[in-house]
Design an enzyme around this catalytic site. Sequence first.
Site, PDB file in Angstrom:
ATOM      1  N   HIS A  37      14.025  11.435  -0.430  1.00  0.00           N
ATOM      2  CA  HIS A  37      13.836  10.082   0.083  1.00  0.00           C
ATOM      3  C   HIS A  37      12.894  10.125   1.284  1.00  0.00           C
ATOM      4  CE1 HIS A  37      17.577   8.471  -2.212  1.00  0.00           C
ATOM      5  NE2 HIS A  37      16.544   8.711  -2.980  1.00  0.00           N
ATOM      6  N   HIS A  97       9.930  -0.159  -7.264  1.00  0.00           N
ATOM      7  CA  HIS A  97       9.859  -0.251  -5.801  1.00  0.00           C
ATOM      8  C   HIS A  97       8.742  -1.226  -5.438  1.00  0.00           C
ATOM      9  CE1 HIS A  97       8.560   2.003  -1.875  1.00  0.00           C
ATOM     10  NE2 HIS A  97       8.952   0.773  -1.647  1.00  0.00           N
ATOM     11  N   TYR A 144      14.066  -2.230  -3.863  1.00  0.00           N
ATOM     12  CA  TYR A 144      14.216  -1.377  -5.040  1.00  0.00           C
ATOM     13  C   TYR A 144      14.986  -2.189  -6.058  1.00  0.00           C
ATOM     14  CZ  TYR A 144      12.574   2.261  -2.060  1.00  0.00           C
ATOM     15  OH  TYR A 144      11.787   2.996  -1.218  1.00  0.00           O
ATOM     16  N   HIS A 157       6.196   2.157  -6.847  1.00  0.00           N
ATOM     17  CA  HIS A 157       6.481   3.146  -7.878  1.00  0.00           C
ATOM     18  C   HIS A 157       7.511   2.631  -8.863  1.00  0.00           C
ATOM     19  CE1 HIS A 157       9.639   5.071  -5.116  1.00  0.00           C
ATOM     20  NE2 HIS A 157      10.306   4.856  -6.230  1.00  0.00           N
ATOM     21  N   HIS A 196      11.585  15.051  -5.906  1.00  0.00           N
ATOM     22  CA  HIS A 196      12.253  13.834  -5.437  1.00  0.00           C
ATOM     23  C   HIS A 196      13.048  14.071  -4.157  1.00  0.00           C
ATOM     24  CE1 HIS A 196      14.020   9.854  -5.858  1.00  0.00           C
ATOM     25  NE2 HIS A 196      15.222  10.374  -5.710  1.00  0.00           N
TER      26      HIS A 196
END
Length: 602
Positions: A402, A319, A219, A252, A400
């Site tokens: 994880h 990402h 990331y 993303h 959103h």
Amino acid sequence: MRDNKKAQYTPNMNHSSMKSLLLLMSTLCLCSSHPAISQLRFSVFLDPKHQIYLRWDYDDELAFMSFEFQAQSTGWVAFGFTNNKDIPGADFVIGGVLPDGNIYFSDWHGVNEDTILEDERQDYELLSLTQDATSTTMAFRRQFRTCDEHDLDITGDTQRLMAAFGTNDTIDFFKGKIIHKSLFLMLVVTEEKLKRPSVYHIYDLKVNDFPIPEDDTTYACTFLPLPIVKTKHHIYKFSPMITPRNITLVHHIIAYACGNGSVLPSGVSDCYGGDPDFSLCSQIIAGWAVGGGSYMFPDETGISIGTPIDPQWIRLEIHYSNFDFLPGLIDNSGLRMFYTSELRPYDMGVLHTGVLTFPIHFIPPQADSFKSYGFCNTSHFHEINGSPVPDMHVFGYLLHTHLAGRGVRGIQYRNGKQLRILCEDNKYDFNLQETRDLMKPVVLKPGDEFLVECRYQTTDRKEIIFGGPSTLNEMCLIFLFYYPRNNISNCLGLPDIQYVANQLGQEANDQAEGMMAINAVQWNNETIKKAENACKEGPQIVTIKTIDEVVVNETGFIRDIDIPEPAPCKLSPRDATTTRQPEGHTKYKAIPDVVSKAVGTS
Ligand SMILES: *[C@@H]1O[C@H](CO)[C@@H](O)[C@H](O)[C@H]1NC(C)=O
Ligand SMILES: *[C@@H]1O[C@H](CO)[C@@H](O)[C@H](O)[C@H]1NC(C)=O
Ligand SMILES: *[C@@H]1O[C@H](CO)[C@@H](O)[C@H](O)[C@H]1NC(C)=O
Ligand SMILES: *[C@@H]1O[C@H](CO)[C@@H](O)[C@H](O)[C@H]1NC(C)=O
Ligand SMILES: *[C@@H]1O[C@H](CO)[C@@H](O)[C@H](O)[C@H]1NC(C)=O
Ligand SMILES: *[C@@H]1O[C@H](CO)[C@@H](O)[C@H](O)[C@H]1NC(C)=O
Ligand SMILES: *[C@@H]1O[C@H](CO)[C@@H](O)[C@H](O)[C@H]1NC(C)=O
């Protein structure tokens, strides 16, 4: 006879149930009420090499979806749906054009890791099937919900699509190339329908010659200034700029707006690594995920820049997945931003709802399913805002969590009653975080309540998971995109942890002790369920924050959630013998006898 059909068979070219391609083409019927194949509004390449192209559209009232699937193959091609990329339970069609021009097409399902079977009930209706020198194109449609136990429903959840093809018409399914892709099919607007300003500027938010680490997951974050404009402008569109490659590396991209108070680091670094400053700025304003296209805001609204209360910096999060540990890859991906001085009627706002990430959000390990709840009560928005808050016209959202997130749902209540499930995805995919439009904008009135429910699966985790910015920590958020903007940026809930600890039989006299006590719980199915119930039944603390970082805490409670049952199956039995075909068609299914024979002899 039909049992144990293996995946390999050779279609019989002379089989009587096949009709010639010419006949099919000359009698093709694109019946009126369905979108004609030429008018399919949505399209995407399913693979980075651009060998597989999907176009689709749907009719919400008739609950039908139409597809046109094209693969660079003159052999068999397959397309369909899976549960989490698994072949067992997969639902797909296989079709192709034989060298003599005859065609085959039928509805199949996956039985186990090395067996697929043709469905008894054929629920996919072929519209056309053609082949040229390099590719095969099949157009077909089906109901969202066929009610066949071997078909998967098409819903507003993230769909796991599957595509496969071979080099000839011997369907050696498991030797073919199988491609998986997550996609949200219930798209709403296409850009052509939206207003474009006559004068606009572009501005790129991107990394410059970033060396992609030889690591499966990276990331990368960097802080970028927004354009400096002397007068107010509106950002009205974002589009992806992805360095072209033959494999997918960029999964993303998220753009977060920064408040003007933060001191931001420079350079590019791990978003959730050693330097916590690289996770500053949490207000998502744009999300793009692989498979997505550009996103344009509705005509009524745009993101304001150029006034003192506007954001001046962006955190860009990219990402990367370099699963093959390829060295020496340089990247220049990012988001292109379009802005204009031709102002739209309203400034856009983002309301950040869900569970407050710090310090209490927890998820037990080894849970097949654990739900977290974050409550927002807008009753006091007027006082906190400093002036009356106009109705919020919510037009889009971004979900959103994880890696442990499996589903997210946002429920709106008015006068103590559930008004609607405003948005949901029961098959959430972390790699498909994107801005989605509502079918119709929804009004959130001051006084309404909004509840966010996140469902997690932690069977692969040994330790309790806490809320936090790293991908191994968790979040439970819904960003609501609305207009006109007000001063409220966050409205997040969290369970009363002291209550939860007490319910779990732990001693705790305040929130800090509650937190400690949660760490001491022995997790098993019973304590997991107890914790979930306590989080739902106990009081919620609601934290409301303004763009100037003023925080007000309130208390609230979680109301019941009413999940509507899926519409009952209007089972008009379409068994194999009565398969309805489009007008002018006779049957052209693949040939079960031949399949069985192939199995018998192999
Ligand atoms: C079809 O392709 C497969 C694999 O690509 C190959 O093994 C097989 O021999 C081919 N069959 C024919 C009839 O060409
Ligand atoms: C992608 O292209 C590179 C050269 O540009 C080549 O070496 C590599 O094999 C290709 N990868 C795939 C998966 O085709
Ligand atoms: C930050 O925004 C406030 C208004 O919300 C403004 O008064 C202040 O000058 C801004 N600070 C900077 C450093 O731009
Ligand atoms: C934001 O708050 C200020 C007072 O701090 C108020 O004057 C202004 O009207 C508010 N803006 C909006 C859009 O509600
Ligand atoms: C918890 O329940 C699951 C089924 O939901 C079961 O497979 C598992 O064995 C149970 N675990 C314990 C520790 O009881
Ligand atoms: C509001 O609640 C949060 C979470 O418990 C806490 O961290 C914060 O200090 C509280 N703020 C105020 C102003 O009470
Ligand atoms: C929301 O706030 C209002 C006003 O304070 C209160 O009456 C209501 O009970 C709250 N709702 C919930 C579910 O806590």
